[in-house]
Enzyme design. Structure first.
Site, short mmCIF file in Angstrom:
data_model
loop_
_atom_site.label_atom_id
_atom_site.label_comp_id
_atom_site.label_asym_id
_atom_site.label_seq_id
_atom_site.Cartn_x
_atom_site.Cartn_y
_atom_site.Cartn_z
N ASP A 1 13.17 -42.00 -28.58
CA ASP A 1 12.42 -41.33 -29.55
C ASP A 1 11.19 -40.77 -28.85
O ASP A 1 10.90 -39.52 -29.05
CB ASP A 1 12.18 -42.18 -30.84
CG ASP A 1 13.37 -42.58 -31.57
OD1 ASP A 1 14.39 -41.83 -31.48
OD2 ASP A 1 13.37 -43.59 -32.08
N VAL A 2 10.73 -41.69 -28.04
CA VAL A 2 9.19 -41.18 -27.72
C VAL A 2 9.28 -39.84 -26.61
O VAL A 2 8.09 -39.44 -26.23
CB VAL A 2 8.43 -42.39 -26.96
CG1 VAL A 2 8.25 -43.45 -28.35
CG2 VAL A 2 9.14 -42.89 -25.76
#
Ligand code: NAP
Length: 456
Positions: free
Chosen positions: A383-384
């Site tokens: 996600d990051v």
């Protein structure tokens, strides 16, 4: 012990808490900061006991032995990935202790002044709700309770009525000094802690743990007023404030408000996952492909994520980056504030493997460097580094600040499959022409890469 001596020692303890907290803000000083806080707490406990006039220490020593042994065993055995659960349990016990001390004070003396009545009510309500809420969080993180948000129809109305009933029973207790009001307050608060935590997705639990940590601090501060302990007021206020700051930092790093975390049941709707996760062609890399790409790069930024933590790949990362640095490659690590499952997760892991602190850079410090970097090596992060958060307004994580790894010359992603991460959404990064997917466990891949760059 004289009043002046104990006041001075409490002041010293408070100063140690504050300086200790400040030192926790950097990995270089964090260990000594932790030690300073612990010494401050020891001073506060010893002074309190000496002032108390207690003659028979049997129960206290027994409590110290039981609690100390349990705490030592737990802290030594817990894996890094289990720290959020451990913190949740500690918060829960802290909340329960504050609530129980305040309740005991009420049962012993009743609530003589309006101030005491208010603080006893606050301590019991916050402390007991923190206790049950923390153990629901513990259960979700540990997989004992389903991680998805558990809601029922009309839950918001039910919770609002319950919260009003908590306040009502507190007022009844303060006005009448009736013991039944105390038991009602405790029962309703316990229920509220459960019903308010169950609807929050397991994925948001770290934020909730930080929030409950703050609540346990406020309960402790309130109990400090009940029993007239300055040390408890100060330490409780520090825990309350720092927990709230941490909650705000985490919410901001996910581009969500605290209200959204608390009430939006994020991550619960499986049907909301986009179709085609794992779809689309990707460029697969072998260990040798990736090793050559890394070995002949001028600059490499390693982006660690949750997968690095679960596979305990920090030592492999250190070994690989040492060897790359030995070949003259400029190596740095980019740390996203919510990479992993708890704040500071990546810093702690990499520090454990003795990665030099100067190689660890925060998102703000390094993000602009990706376009000038030859290779971004993404290890178990998803996600990051998802560009959809930056480019796709329809993405559920749109607006979450990311690390712009897709702007590097080449990207190597180490993960086991095309499975999504915490947010449960696909990542367009994996399908880009400049991305090489190295499907493997992070630890195994990094260890093999370390050997392969040596001979590349
Ligand atoms: P992530 O988005 O959860 O992705 C982790 C990836 O690691 C997964 O896609 C998984 O893919 C991979 N993985 C798992 N086990 C692995 C292994 N043994 N070897 C290699 N890869 C492995 O992680 P992230 O990028 O670090 O992002 C963190 C997420 O947590 C964010 O969404 C953030 O908002 C959320 N969060 C963080 C905090 C915090 O305080 N840090 C708090 C609340 C929420 P495979 O299964 O394909 O291997």
């Amino acid at each position: 012990m004289s009043e002046a001596a104990s006041t001075l020692l409490y002041l010293a303890a408070a100063a140690l808490f504050i300086v200790g907290l400040k030192r926790l803000s950097s990995p270089v000083t964090a260990r000594s900061g932790n030690l300073m806080g612990a010494v401050g707490m020891l001073i506060a406990i010893v002074v309190t006991l000496l002032r108390s006039g207690i003659v028979d220490y049997t129960l206290i020593v027994a409590g110290l032995l039981v609690g100390g042994t349990a705490g030592t065993i737990l802290a030594r055995r817990v894996a890094m990935t289990g720290i959020p659960q451990l913190v949740a349990a500690f918060n829960g016990f802290g909340g329960a202790a504050s609530g129980m001390v305040a309740a005991a004070e009420f049962l012993a003396d009743g609530s003589s002044t309006p101030e005491t009545a208010v603080t006893i009510t606050l301590s019991c309500a916050l402390g007991i709700a923190t206790f049950t809420g923390s153990f629901v969080a513990f259960g979700k993180l540990q997989g004992l309770i389903p991680g998805r948000p558990l809601l029922f129809k009309g839950q918001m109305v039910f919770d609002s009525v319950l919260a009003a009933a908590v306040v009502g029973s507190g007022i009844w207790m303060a006005a009448s000094g009736h013991r039944s009001a105390l038991w009602l307050l405790i029962a309703l608060s316990a229920l509220l802690g459960v019903t308010r935590t169950l609807p929050i997705g397991g994925a948001d639990m770290p934020v909730i743990v930080a929030f409950l940590n703050s609540m346990s601090g406020l309960a402790a501060a309130s109990t400090g007023f009940v029993i007239g302990s300055e040390a408890l007021i100060i330490s409780g206020a520090l825990v309350g404030a720092s927990g709230l700051v941490l909650t705000a930092i985490m919410s901001r790093a996910m581009n969500r408000s605290l209200a959204n975390v608390l009430f939006a049941a994020f991550g619960g709707d499986d049907e909301s996952q986009p179709e085609g996760i794992g779809g689309g062609p990707v460029r697969r890399a072998t260990i040798d492909d990736a090793a050559v790409t890394l070995a002949y790069a001028r600059s490499v930024i390693v982006v660690p994520g949750y997968g690095l933590a679960v596979s305990q790949a920090q030592y492999g990362a250190r070994d690989l980056t040492d060897r790359l640095a030995g070949r003259g490659v400029k190596v740095r690590y980019a740390i996203h504030p919510v990479a992993g499952r708890m704040p500071g997760h990546m810093n702690v892991l990499l520090a454990e493997a003795d990665v030099p602190y100067e190689q660890l850079l925060d998102r703000d410090e390094i993000n602009d460097d990706f376009p000038r970097t030859d290779v971004a090596l993404v290890v178990g992060a998803n996600d990051v580094v998802n560009p959809a958060a930056r480019d796709d307004a329809s993405s559920p994580i749109y607006g979450m600040p990311i690390l712009d790894v897709d702007r590097a010359g080449a990207v190597i992603v180490i993960k086991r499959s095309l499975s999504p991460g915490f947010a449960g959404i696909d990542n367009p990064l994996f399908y880009r022409d400049t991305t090489l997917m190295l499907f493997s466990d992070a630890k195994a891949a990094l260890e093999s890469l370390a050997g392969a760059v040596q001979t590349a």
